[in-house]
Design an enzyme around this catalytic site. Structure first.
Site, PDB file in Angstrom:
ATOM      1  CB  SER A 124      38.099 -38.174  19.421  1.00  0.00           C
ATOM      2  OG  SER A 124      37.068 -38.435  18.504  1.00  0.00           O
ATOM      3  CE1 TYR A 148      38.288 -32.651  18.101  1.00  0.00           C
ATOM      4  CE2 TYR A 148      37.259 -34.317  16.706  1.00  0.00           C
ATOM      5  CZ  TYR A 148      37.590 -33.841  17.958  1.00  0.00           C
ATOM      6  OH  TYR A 148      37.225 -34.557  19.062  1.00  0.00           O
ATOM      7  CE  LYS A 152      40.466 -34.199  20.754  1.00  0.00           C
ATOM      8  NZ  LYS A 152      40.659 -33.716  22.132  1.00  0.00           N
TER       9      LYS A 152
HETATM   10  C1  UD1 Z   1      31.360 -36.406  14.928  1.00  0.00           C
HETATM   11  C2  UD1 Z   1      32.605 -36.099  14.176  1.00  0.00           C
HETATM   12  C3  UD1 Z   1      33.775 -36.717  14.920  1.00  0.00           C
HETATM   13  C4  UD1 Z   1      33.808 -36.226  16.354  1.00  0.00           C
HETATM   14  C5  UD1 Z   1      32.490 -36.534  17.029  1.00  0.00           C
HETATM   15  C6  UD1 Z   1      32.410 -36.009  18.453  1.00  0.00           C
HETATM   16  C7  UD1 Z   1      32.051 -35.802  11.799  1.00  0.00           C
HETATM   17  C8  UD1 Z   1      32.134 -36.404  10.442  1.00  0.00           C
HETATM   18  N1  UD1 Z   1      32.524 -36.573  12.808  1.00  0.00           N
HETATM   19  O1  UD1 Z   1      31.198 -37.824  14.957  1.00  0.00           O
HETATM   20  O2  UD1 Z   1      34.969 -36.404  14.274  1.00  0.00           O
HETATM   21  O3  UD1 Z   1      34.842 -36.846  17.070  1.00  0.00           O
HETATM   22  O4  UD1 Z   1      31.421 -35.946  16.269  1.00  0.00           O
HETATM   23  O5  UD1 Z   1      32.277 -34.633  18.497  1.00  0.00           O
HETATM   24  O6  UD1 Z   1      31.609 -34.688  11.984  1.00  0.00           O
HETATM   25  N2  UD1 Z   1      23.400 -37.019  12.440  1.00  0.00           N
HETATM   26  C9  UD1 Z   1      22.205 -36.764  11.806  1.00  0.00           C
HETATM   27  N3  UD1 Z   1      21.700 -35.496  11.861  1.00  0.00           N
HETATM   28  C10 UD1 Z   1      22.326 -34.479  12.545  1.00  0.00           C
HETATM   29  C11 UD1 Z   1      23.552 -34.759  13.183  1.00  0.00           C
HETATM   30  C12 UD1 Z   1      24.068 -36.034  13.109  1.00  0.00           C
HETATM   31  O7  UD1 Z   1      21.608 -37.652  11.192  1.00  0.00           O
HETATM   32  O8  UD1 Z   1      21.814 -33.349  12.548  1.00  0.00           O
HETATM   33  C13 UD1 Z   1      23.940 -38.404  12.396  1.00  0.00           C
HETATM   34  C14 UD1 Z   1      25.301 -38.496  11.736  1.00  0.00           C
HETATM   35  O9  UD1 Z   1      25.172 -38.668  10.361  1.00  0.00           O
HETATM   36  C15 UD1 Z   1      25.875 -39.729  12.451  1.00  0.00           C
HETATM   37  C16 UD1 Z   1      25.238 -39.684  13.851  1.00  0.00           C
HETATM   38  O10 UD1 Z   1      24.108 -38.831  13.726  1.00  0.00           O
HETATM   39  O11 UD1 Z   1      25.458 -40.912  11.811  1.00  0.00           O
HETATM   40  C17 UD1 Z   1      26.151 -39.100  14.900  1.00  0.00           C
HETATM   41  O12 UD1 Z   1      26.629 -37.848  14.429  1.00  0.00           O
HETATM   42  P1  UD1 Z   1      27.504 -36.884  15.356  1.00  0.00           P
HETATM   43  O13 UD1 Z   1      26.827 -36.675  16.652  1.00  0.00           O
HETATM   44  O14 UD1 Z   1      27.842 -35.673  14.560  1.00  0.00           O
HETATM   45  O15 UD1 Z   1      28.808 -37.745  15.680  1.00  0.00           O
HETATM   46  P2  UD1 Z   1      29.818 -38.500  14.681  1.00  0.00           P
HETATM   47  O16 UD1 Z   1      29.478 -38.309  13.258  1.00  0.00           O
HETATM   48  O17 UD1 Z   1      29.919 -39.899  15.150  1.00  0.00           O
END
Ligand code: UD1
Length: 349
Positions: A124, A148, A152
């Site tokens: 990842s 997590y 990895k």
């Molecule tokens: C997350 C994990 C990462 C993991 C990846 C894949 C964290 C800090 N990181 O990455 O370790 O490898 O998922 O499973 O958890 N967002 C919103 N609202 C939401 C959900 C997300 O605004 O309800 C935003 C987040 O702030 C981010 C983006 O969407 O900017 C993507 O979020 P997400 O899908 O959780 O992925 P990552 O944060 O990139």
């Protein structure tokens, strides 16, 4: 080739199996169905018109796994089985280290015992240092901020040391960025049985009324519109990367890491806007606080995968959003849930 796919009934694993079968390979799935369903295997066979063998086995169950290795001579293993929630890993690191790390060690023990020399590992982008400069290259500093992510990273280190000691062994580490979307047939996609963690499942829950609203975690980052920027990659493109990695692994020994992303960063608000436009539907959202541990911007340099694997993603953000929503509608129908659009929408579900 005969390929063992661990976690082959999961969101990404099932797409990998479809691509393998379409390329004419034999697939054996090992899955404990903790976050997936047996019905997915029937779907894989339906979409491809090919037979799949499978076993309901946890990879930490060495005895059960050995029965499979004893019965089949695999050419390679594509290893996706593992736990993947950041928040859960903080609450239960023991489980994460056990399932991810011990599971992988047991798998590799059996590979050695039964002379299987090639493995593609589902890593990842979370292994990269949070302050990495974008586009992130594979040579960037590695440092993960969650248990997590550290499982990895530990597995990646284990594979590097393993290949240093065993020169015939071939390991390809695939560092996924943000996989979204669903199979273009509309028949398969993400179906988290556990609490979802990522943006797209939350977005679709908000659109279909399962959750009141999507919270956007922060709009004060130094980005195009203040929201976080990520590298969204269509899960079918991601799956195709595994096939290219498999072919690479057949030709090369040692341990090599590759980014699998689209190579382009889109903000959370751009994703929401695209989703709303292409599906002609309103996405109810509000701006909340930053989520602890989030990085502002993350997107990949994919030139290494392009050059050495001959892989390039083809699908646009629009296609990712269309396929994701088509699958969600199918899922809602399957679950006999009437989608309740809580905000006025242009299209009736
Ligand atoms: C997350 C994990 C990462 C993991 C990846 C894949 C964290 C800090 N990181 O990455 O370790 O490898 O998922 O499973 O958890 N967002 C919103 N609202 C939401 C959900 C997300 O605004 O309800 C935003 C987040 O702030 C981010 C983006 O969407 O900017 C993507 O979020 P997400 O899908 O959780 O992925 P990552 O944060 O990139």
């Amino acid at each position: 080739m005969k390929v063992l796919v661990t976690g082959g009934a999961g969101y990404i694993g099932s797409m990998v199996c479809i691509e393998l079968l379409n390329e004419g390979h034999d697939v054996f799935i090992v899955d404990n169905f903790s976050n997936s369903e047996m019905g997915t295997i029937t779907k894989i066979m339906g979409i491809t018109g090919k037979m799949v063998q499978y076993a309901n086995v946890d990879i930490t169950d060495r005895t059960a796994l050995e029965v499979i290795f004893r019965s089949y001579q695999f050419d390679s293993v594509i290893h996706l089985a593992g736990k993947k929630s950041v928040s859960e890993s903080i609450e239960n690191p023991l489980q994460y280290y056990y399932d991810n790390l011990i599971g992988t060690v047991m798998l590799v023990q059996l590979m050695q015992q039964y002379d299987v020399q090639s493995i593609i590992f589902s890593s990842s982008a979370t292994v990269y240092h949070p302050a990495s400069i974008c586009p992130i290259q594979e040579t960037a500093t590695l440092k993960s901020s969650s248990p997590y992510g550290r499982t990895k990273l530990a597995i990646e280190n284990f594979f590097r040391e393993l290949t240093a000691a065993h020169s015939n062994f071939s390991v390809v580490l695939l560092r996924y960025f943000n996989p979204i979307g669903a199979h273009s047939s509309g028949e398969m996609g993400e179906k988290p049985l556990e609490v979802p963690n990522n943006l797209l499942p939350y977005l679709m829950d908000a659109v279909s009324g399962k959750r009141p609203i999507l919270e956007v975690f922060g709009n004060d980052y130094d980005t195009v519109d203040g929201s976080g920027v990520r590298d969204f990659i269509h899960v079918e493109d991601l799956a195709k990367g595994h096939i290219k990695a498999l072919y690479y692994s057949m030709q090369n020994t040692g341990c090599e890491a590759f980014n699998l992303g689209s190579g382009t960063g889109y903000s959370v608000l751009q994703l929401i806007d695209t989703f709303a436009k292409v599906n002609e539907i309103d996405v109810p959202y509000h701006i909340g606080l930053r989520r602890e541990g989030d990085i502002p911007v993350s997107f990949a340099d994919i030139s290494k995968a392009q050059r050495f694997l001959g892989w390039r993603p083809n699908k646009t953000l629009e296609e990712m959003c269309i396929d994701a929503w088509r699958w969600q509608l199918k899922l809602l129908k399957e679950q006999h849930v009437e989608a309740q659009i809580v905000f006025p929408s242009k299209k009736t579900v």
